[in-house]
Design a protein around this motif. Structure first.
Motif, short mmCIF file in Angstrom:
data_model
loop_
_atom_site.label_atom_id
_atom_site.label_comp_id
_atom_site.label_asym_id
_atom_site.label_seq_id
_atom_site.Cartn_x
_atom_site.Cartn_y
_atom_site.Cartn_z
N ALA A 412 0.85 -1.20 0.00
CA ALA A 412 0.00 0.00 0.00
C ALA A 412 0.88 1.25 0.00
N LEU A 429 -5.66 6.66 -2.57
CA LEU A 429 -5.10 5.52 -1.83
C LEU A 429 -4.92 4.38 -2.82
N THR A 430 -3.75 3.78 -2.89
CA THR A 430 -3.50 2.69 -3.84
C THR A 430 -2.85 1.50 -3.14
N ALA A 431 -3.17 0.32 -3.65
CA ALA A 431 -2.57 -0.94 -3.15
C ALA A 431 -2.37 -1.88 -4.32
N PHE A 449 -10.40 -0.97 1.54
CA PHE A 449 -9.62 0.05 2.24
C PHE A 449 -10.36 0.41 3.52
N THR A 466 -3.04 -3.09 -9.45
CA THR A 466 -3.19 -1.95 -8.54
C THR A 466 -4.65 -1.52 -8.45
N THR A 485 -5.60 0.58 6.20
CA THR A 485 -5.26 -0.81 5.89
C THR A 485 -5.94 -1.21 4.59
N ALA A 486 -5.15 -1.84 3.70
CA ALA A 486 -5.70 -2.43 2.47
C ALA A 486 -5.75 -3.95 2.68
N GLY A 501 -1.00 1.39 4.96
CA GLY A 501 -0.51 2.62 4.36
C GLY A 501 -0.33 3.67 5.42
#
Length: 506
Positions: A412, A429-431, A449, A466, A485-486, A501
């Motif tokens: 993340a 926000l990316t994971a 997320f 992603t 948290t992802a 993250g």
């Protein structure tokens, strides 16, 4: 087949009375302990002190083996001419039937000395067994009768009991009945040892019955030399149970261990067949031994002793293995799962799962635990089989093959917050999800997320693996919880994973 004895050697046990040897090709070559003894070892019995007593027909003596160390004890004990059968009474005396001198020699197993050189019996005594009442029953092959000896006084009791033609083997059931195999009349005579009278003159069975032994379930097992099978007799009804059990070529002696496994010496195929007396079926592959195996005895420590006539030695078979469990009990069809198998008598084990050999097999010094790596296998339950020099044991459907699972990794990106008045910047926000087995990104999977107990939303991974979530409303929550948290919950063969993250505040 003639039953007349030859000079210095019983005719039924003579190498010239049997066809030339053939060795059956075993599935697995074993390396059993062998103990050199006298010439033409035939009979064997184990005393309460754990020593095994082996009759050497051409040496006219008895070899004593310490079953704890599998070494010979002292010098051979001289007995009569061509000793064959031997049995040990509860009082510790060993009774040896000498087929050429027509007598029985008595040995004190505490001192390994002869205490009675000769008790005259019938002509060509071959077998001997001791009844619960303490009397010894001796089969006289050429007299067609059985002599009874009082083991307290070492004197003959009454007159010989007439049986069938060519009596050879004898065993006594817990109910006190003695079962005598008659090699010429091809039947078994039953004697009531309480009255020393014939209870059943003839139970017909296979051709040339030799050895007989009693199982813990009370049944008598009789090896038919010329029929290549074992017949089972219910000693409660004195009737034959089921169909004969096929074994190796020319079976002779047999013995039953306390665990109910019957060991049958096959003199022509040079191996030992193991029968489960609870099911009356053969288990495992035959166990290769020496040349011309004849008699079998079970020691208190569970080891099996087999006399080999032509190699002049005794083969020692380890105790039968048992299995109690396997952990873990499931793994992927691709194999590679390290398992622990527990049980007893597992020393020297080979392991198969679903019929395929496991790798990396190791056994602890106590022989109670195996570590192994599973082979690949078909989807579903598979039987786990352990094979040792002493036999084989299985956990039916003990391990289950499942569809392979791939571990995943989720990374993340930090949540970046820029606070430069008069504006605020809220990033995405990316994971990113990666398959750790293939090393490739995983597209089309849902990522959740969350910050604290609040779900921010979900997003689906793109071709690069992603997932991106637009965050425009809950920056304060993210800041309060120190990030987000992802989570990937797992799907199909992909295992779940999570990532955190952080919050960066430049």
């Amino acid at each position: 087949m003639s039953t007349n004895i030859q000079p210095g050697l019983p005719g039924l046990l003579s190498a010239t009375a049997l066809p030339s040897a053939r060795t059956a090709a075993p599935i697995r070559l074993l390396a059993l302990t062998t103990i050199p003894v006298g010439t033409n070892p035939v009979g064997v019995a184990v005393a309460p002190n754990g020593n095994a007593y082996v009759t050497n027909a051409n040496s006219n003596n008895v070899t004593v083996i310490n079953t704890a160390t599998d070494t010979v004890v002292g010098a051979p004990i001289p007995v009569g001419g061509a000793p064959i059968g031997v049995a040990v009474a509860p009082n510790g005396k060993a009774y040896v039937a000498n087929s050429l001198s027509d007598d029985v020699t008595v040995i004190d197993t505490a001192t390994n000395t002869v205490i009675v050189p000769s008790i005259p019996v019938g002509t060509s005594p071959d077998g001997v067994a001791v009844a619960p009442n303490g009397n010894a029953y001796v089969t006289n092959e050429n007299s067609a009768n059985v002599t009874v000896i009082n083991t307290a006084t070492d004197t003959v009791v009454g007159t010989p009991i007439p049986v069938g033609s060519g009596p050879f083997g004898v065993a006594v059931a817990p109910n006190g009945n003695a079962y005598v195999t008659n090699v010429v009349s091809n039947d078994v005579t039953v004697i009531n040892t309480a009255t020393n009278t014939v209870l059943v003159p003839s139970i017909p069975l296979g051709v040339t019955p030799f050895g007989v032994a009693i199982a813990p379930n009370g049944n008598a097992y009789v090896a038919a030399f010329s029929s290549n099978f074992v017949t089972v007799i219910d000693t409660a009804t004195n009737t034959v149970v089921g169909a004969p059990i096929p074994v190796g070529a020319q079976p002779t002696g047999l013995a039953v261990a306390p665990n109910g496994k019957a060991y049958v010496a096959n003199s022509l195929s040079n191996n030992v067949t193991v029968i489960d007396t609870t099911t009356n079926t053969v288990v495992c592959n035959p166990i290769p031994v020496g040349t011309r195996p004849f008699a079998v005895a079970v020691a208190p420590n569970g080891k099996i002793y087999v006399t080999n006539q032509m190699t002049n030695d005794v083969s020692v078979i380890p105790p039968f293995p048992t299995l109690t469990g396997i952990s873990p009990n499931q793994g992927p069809t691709t194999g590679g799962t390290v398992v622990t198998i527990t049980g007893t008598n597992l020393t020297g084990a080979a392991v198969t799962i679903g019929g395929n050999p496991a790798t990396g097999v190791s056994v602890n010094p106590a022989g109670t635990q195996i570590t192994a790596t599973t082979p690949s296998g078909a989807l579903g339950p598979a039987t786990v089989t352990v094979t040792t020099d002493g036999g084989c044991a299985s956990l039916v459907n003990g391990f289950t093959y499942v569809t392979p699972s791939h571990a995943t990794s989720l990374t993340a990106t930090p949540a970046l917050a820029k606070l430069f008045p008069p504006h605020v910047y809220f990033p995405f926000l990316t994971a990113t999800l990666t398959d750790l087995v293939t090393g490739l990104p995983v597209p089309g999977q849902t990522i959740t997320f969350k910050t604290g107990s609040h779900v921010l939303g979900t997003a689906t991974t793109n071709a690069q693996g992603t997932a991106r979530l637009d965050e425009t409303l809950t920056l304060t929550l993210i800041l309060l919880n120190g990030g987000y948290t992802a989570t990937f919950a797992g799907a199909g063969t992909l295992l779940p994973s999570t990532a955190h993250g952080d919050v960066l505040t430049p």
